[in-house]
Write an enzyme that holds these catalytic residues in place. Structure first.
Site, PDB file in Angstrom:
ATOM      1  N   SER A 189     -31.943  -9.454  -4.841  1.00  0.00           N
ATOM      2  CA  SER A 189     -32.533  -8.953  -3.600  1.00  0.00           C
ATOM      3  C   SER A 189     -33.713  -9.790  -3.136  1.00  0.00           C
ATOM      4  O   SER A 189     -34.183  -9.621  -2.018  1.00  0.00           O
ATOM      5  CB  SER A 189     -32.973  -7.494  -3.775  1.00  0.00           C
ATOM      6  OG  SER A 189     -33.871  -7.377  -4.861  1.00  0.00           O
TER       7      SER A 189
ATOM      8  N   ASN B  85     -35.713  -7.092   3.020  1.00  0.00           N
ATOM      9  CA  ASN B  85     -36.794  -6.722   2.101  1.00  0.00           C
ATOM     10  C   ASN B  85     -38.106  -7.417   2.456  1.00  0.00           C
ATOM     11  O   ASN B  85     -39.183  -6.820   2.350  1.00  0.00           O
ATOM     12  CB  ASN B  85     -36.395  -7.033   0.660  1.00  0.00           C
ATOM     13  CG  ASN B  85     -35.362  -6.051   0.132  1.00  0.00           C
ATOM     14  OD1 ASN B  85     -35.199  -4.961   0.666  1.00  0.00           O
ATOM     15  ND2 ASN B  85     -34.647  -6.444  -0.898  1.00  0.00           N
TER      16      ASN B  85
ATOM     17  N   HIS C 249     -26.097 -10.153  -1.085  1.00  0.00           N
ATOM     18  CA  HIS C 249     -27.045  -9.081  -1.369  1.00  0.00           C
ATOM     19  C   HIS C 249     -26.538  -7.765  -0.797  1.00  0.00           C
ATOM     20  O   HIS C 249     -26.621  -7.513   0.409  1.00  0.00           O
ATOM     21  CB  HIS C 249     -28.423  -9.427  -0.788  1.00  0.00           C
ATOM     22  CG  HIS C 249     -29.444  -8.348  -1.009  1.00  0.00           C
ATOM     23  ND1 HIS C 249     -30.476  -8.109  -0.133  1.00  0.00           N
ATOM     24  CD2 HIS C 249     -29.567  -7.415  -1.992  1.00  0.00           C
ATOM     25  CE1 HIS C 249     -31.186  -7.095  -0.568  1.00  0.00           C
ATOM     26  NE2 HIS C 249     -30.654  -6.658  -1.688  1.00  0.00           N
TER      27      HIS C 249
ATOM     28  N   GLU D 244     -26.241  -8.888   3.164  1.00  0.00           N
ATOM     29  CA  GLU D 244     -26.937 -10.136   3.460  1.00  0.00           C
ATOM     30  C   GLU D 244     -26.213 -11.277   2.739  1.00  0.00           C
ATOM     31  O   GLU D 244     -26.094 -11.258   1.506  1.00  0.00           O
ATOM     32  CB  GLU D 244     -28.392 -10.071   2.998  1.00  0.00           C
ATOM     33  CG  GLU D 244     -29.294  -9.301   3.932  1.00  0.00           C
ATOM     34  CD  GLU D 244     -30.755  -9.366   3.518  1.00  0.00           C
ATOM     35  OE1 GLU D 244     -31.613  -9.516   4.402  1.00  0.00           O
ATOM     36  OE2 GLU D 244     -31.037  -9.246   2.306  1.00  0.00           O
TER      37      GLU D 244
END
Length: 678
Positions: free
Chosen positions: A412, A483, A433, A445
């Site tokens: 991540s 993130n 991801h 992702e």
């Protein structure tokens, strides 16, 4: 260029054909063509009936949204009114998906024939709009206000069988026979001298709905959650109420007024932006349809924990066999057991049969030997988020995987380029991801390393679609897009809490904005041991030391009851005071809801501008999509970059400066020039 609408007369029947690929959207040329066709049908004595059909895979699947908000005449509703007013029977031959304006066109016809498997719906609410071409007026008169509102408020289509039962269509025929059946119906109707049925006329449903004073209160109660934060559902109810209580002409006035109000609203602007942004994520400059794809017929997943198991389910759901690798037998059995229970729970809800459960679980094979991955086309590493652990996995994996196999990490935030450098095939390495729970969350992702080949990236993007996820391409950085984008949001929430704003007020302000939960509650859901905040003495660190890890263990900032309802935990409040003292922070008066909102969201916009500036994301829309799908940012706010445009970039720049945060160069430039992100 071929005409968008053609008319061919056969045995007294005008065959009106719409041909506007790919989905026969009701753009300007189509509307002009239908308008002219109606005039010809009305004025030609040799034409005794008409059939409206469409080429390709579908009946018109909606309006051309690209024309909004300045739609040129002739307008959809005026054209459909002209068709309905014809004194010659008009039959719609429907197939594929008759959505939005496409269904409103069919409602303007006197009869409707639909192919088996076709679907009908009015999804305008998903764009912050309502059916503005008489849909709110004709559909309730045809099938009743309650059924009509069920379709309009949810935006979900219904199939032909349900449409026939409701009275929306007149006949279902086998797929491919809708044109023939419509022509046969039109031929039979030519010989009749009965009044033509028009959906604009009051019906038995109208009388029944007028006699039910509790109707609209009941509908609001039934669909209450659909009204939260958004304005379109209320407007739809207003219009349908007008259809029940007013003559058609007056109902049109209400519908037109409400549609215009919605079309010029910030919510519609945001939702239309999201609609196009979702479509655009799969477009990667330089990677076209000619880029060769790698055939993924089998997959290996390393790690049978929460993430690995969820990813395995994604592939099984797509019919792709999976080999799931673990180090210890008990961990493997536990992971396979969780997968089976997930499928069995779905079956208990009636969404799967027992045979389907067995078929899906049968696609996932467990193994303790990584060498068993020697023949798979794709390997996804889903082990503990530690570079040291991943280095060991990829070094070994490189020697095992066959030539041409793709090696992917589900990290991540870790460096994909560093991971790729551990192999002799860096061009075959990328990040995939998935968001937790992987079998539920719709975002993927796809992280492009410096040496990832075009074919590998194209395959990763296509894989997202295969797994029914929205793929977004990201470049390598700490946290990628989603993130990295939202980390300042979480940090700011911690700072607010330390400076004296109660956690429940911070969370309440963001729920009011439209998030399902605020940032403090979100941390409890994610797990306080997952995210590391800067500083030697932090609240999450101290809570974890006290064995409070959030919802998964002993509560976190909140204590939780059996229904997972949270109340501020006394233990957490003590830790807030401890950390405040340790860091020399003095409590200040609590922030207002507006101050919480700007204090949390302005840093996100600033980070988004940096992500765009650095080329980590291709488009501002991609950033918005990751926020919406990865962090449940309310779609009617458009995502952070669209919200920033609507809110005002100069205002955000000044607000950041007041907070002591330097605005990103791209943000400052756009604010100064009057530009926008979206």
């Amino acid at each position: 260029m071929a005409e968008a609408v053609t008319v061919e007369v056969q045995n007294g029947i005008a065959i009106v054909t719409i041909a506007n690929p790919p989905v026969n959207a009701l753009g300007h040329e189509v509307r002009k063509g239908l308008d002219a066709a109606a005039d010809r049908i009305a004025g030609d004595a040799d034409i005794l009936a008409a059939v409206i059909r469409a080429e390709g895979a579908t009946f018109p699947a909606g309006a051309d949204i690209g024309e909004f908000p300045d739609v040129p005449a002739p307008f959809h509703g005026d054209v459909f009114d002209k068709i309905e007013a014809l004194e010659k029977p008009v039959v719609a031959a429907m197939h594929g998906t008759a959505l939005g304006g496409g269904l409103e066109l069919a409602l303007g016809c006197h009869y409707r024939v639909a192919a088996e498997g076709s679907k009908m719906g009015l999804p305008e609410v998903q764009l912050g709009l309502l059916p503005g071409a008489r849909g709110t007026q004709r559909l309730p008169r045809l099938i009743g206000a309650e059924a009509a509102l069920g379709m309009m408020l949810t935006g979900k289509p219904i199939d032909a069988a349900k449409a026939l039962k409701a009275g929306l269509i007149d006949k279902i025929v086998p797929a491919g026979e809708q044109d023939k059946a419509a022509i046969e119906m039109a031929t039979a109707l030519m010989a009749q001298d009965a009044p033509l049925p028009r959906a604009s006329q009051d019906s038995e449903w109208t009388a029944k709905d007028r006699s039910d004073p509790a109707l609209f209160d009941r509908i609001r109660e039934t669909h209450g959650r659909l009204f939260r934060g958004v304005i379109a559902p209320d407007a739809i109810v207003t219009c349908v109420k007008a259809a029940v209580e007013l003559p058609f002409a007056q109902g049109i006035e209400v519908e037109t007024s409400e549609f215009t109000r919605l079309l010029t609203s910030d919510q519609s602007r945001a939702l239309i932006h999201v609609f196009f942004a979702m479509r655009d994520t799969a477009k990667v400059p330089g990677i076209g349809k000619e880029t060769p794809l790698i055939d993924i017929k089998s997959v290996g997943i390393i790690g049978a924990g929460t993430m690995g198991g969820g990813i395995a389910m994604c592939f099984a759901n797509a019919g792709i066999p999976v080999k799931l690798v673990e180090v210890k037998a008990e961990a493997l059995e536990r992971g396979l057991g969780v997968i089976r229970r997930n499928y069995e729970n779905t079956a208990k809800k009636g969404r799967l049969t027992d045979d389907q459960v067995e078929s899906l679980t049968g696609l996932i094979t467990g193994t303790l030997d990584m060498d068993d991955l020697a023949d798979v086309d794709l390997v996804i590493e889903a082990v503990f988020e530690s570079m040291e652990v991943k280095e060991k996995v990829f070094s070994r994996l490189d020697a095992i995987a066959k030539p041409g196999a793709i090696l992917a990490s589900n990290t991540s935030f870790l460096d994909i380029d560093h991971i790729a450098a551990l192999t002799r095939r860096p061009e075959m390495v990328l990040g995939l991801h998935f968001f937790s729970p992987a079998n539920v969350m719709p975002l993927l992702e796809v992280v492009r390393g410096d040496k990832s080949s075009d074919s590998v990236i194209a395959t990763g993007m296509k894989l997202g679609k295969t797994l029914r996820k929205t793929p977004v391409l990201a470049r390598v950085c700490d946290g990628f897009i989603a993130n990295r984008l939202m980390f300042p949001y979480l940090v700011a929430s911690q700072n607010m809490l330390l400076r004296g704003t109660p956690m429940q007020e911070i969370d309440a302000a963001m729920k009011q904005y439209g998030f399902a939960m605020g940032p403090i509650a979100l941390l409890d859901l994610i797990g306080l041991d997952v995210i590391t905040f800067p500083g030697e003495v932090t609240m999450t660190g101290e809570l974890v030391k006290a064995e409070r890890r959030g919802q998964k263990l002993n509560g976190g900032f909140y204590d939780y009851d059996e229904k997972r309802r949270g109340t501020p935990a006394p233990a957490a409040l003590e830790i807030v005071e401890k950390v405040r003292t340790a860091n020399g922070i003095e409590a200040a008066p609590p922030l207002t809801a507006d101050e919480v909102l700007t204090g949390l969201l302005y840093p996100v916009v600033n980070e988004g501008a940096k992500i765009l500036e650095e080329g980590i994301a291709l488009r501002a829309g991609d950033i918005d999509v990751t926020a919406i799908l990865g962090y449940n940012w309310p779609s009617y706010q458009g995502g952070p970059m669209c919200w920033a445009d609507i809110h005002g970039l100069p205002k955000i720049v000044e607000g950041l400066k007041a907070m002591g945060i330097e605005p990103a160069k791209l943000l400052a430039e756009k604010a100064a020039s009057g530009g926008s992100f979206t």
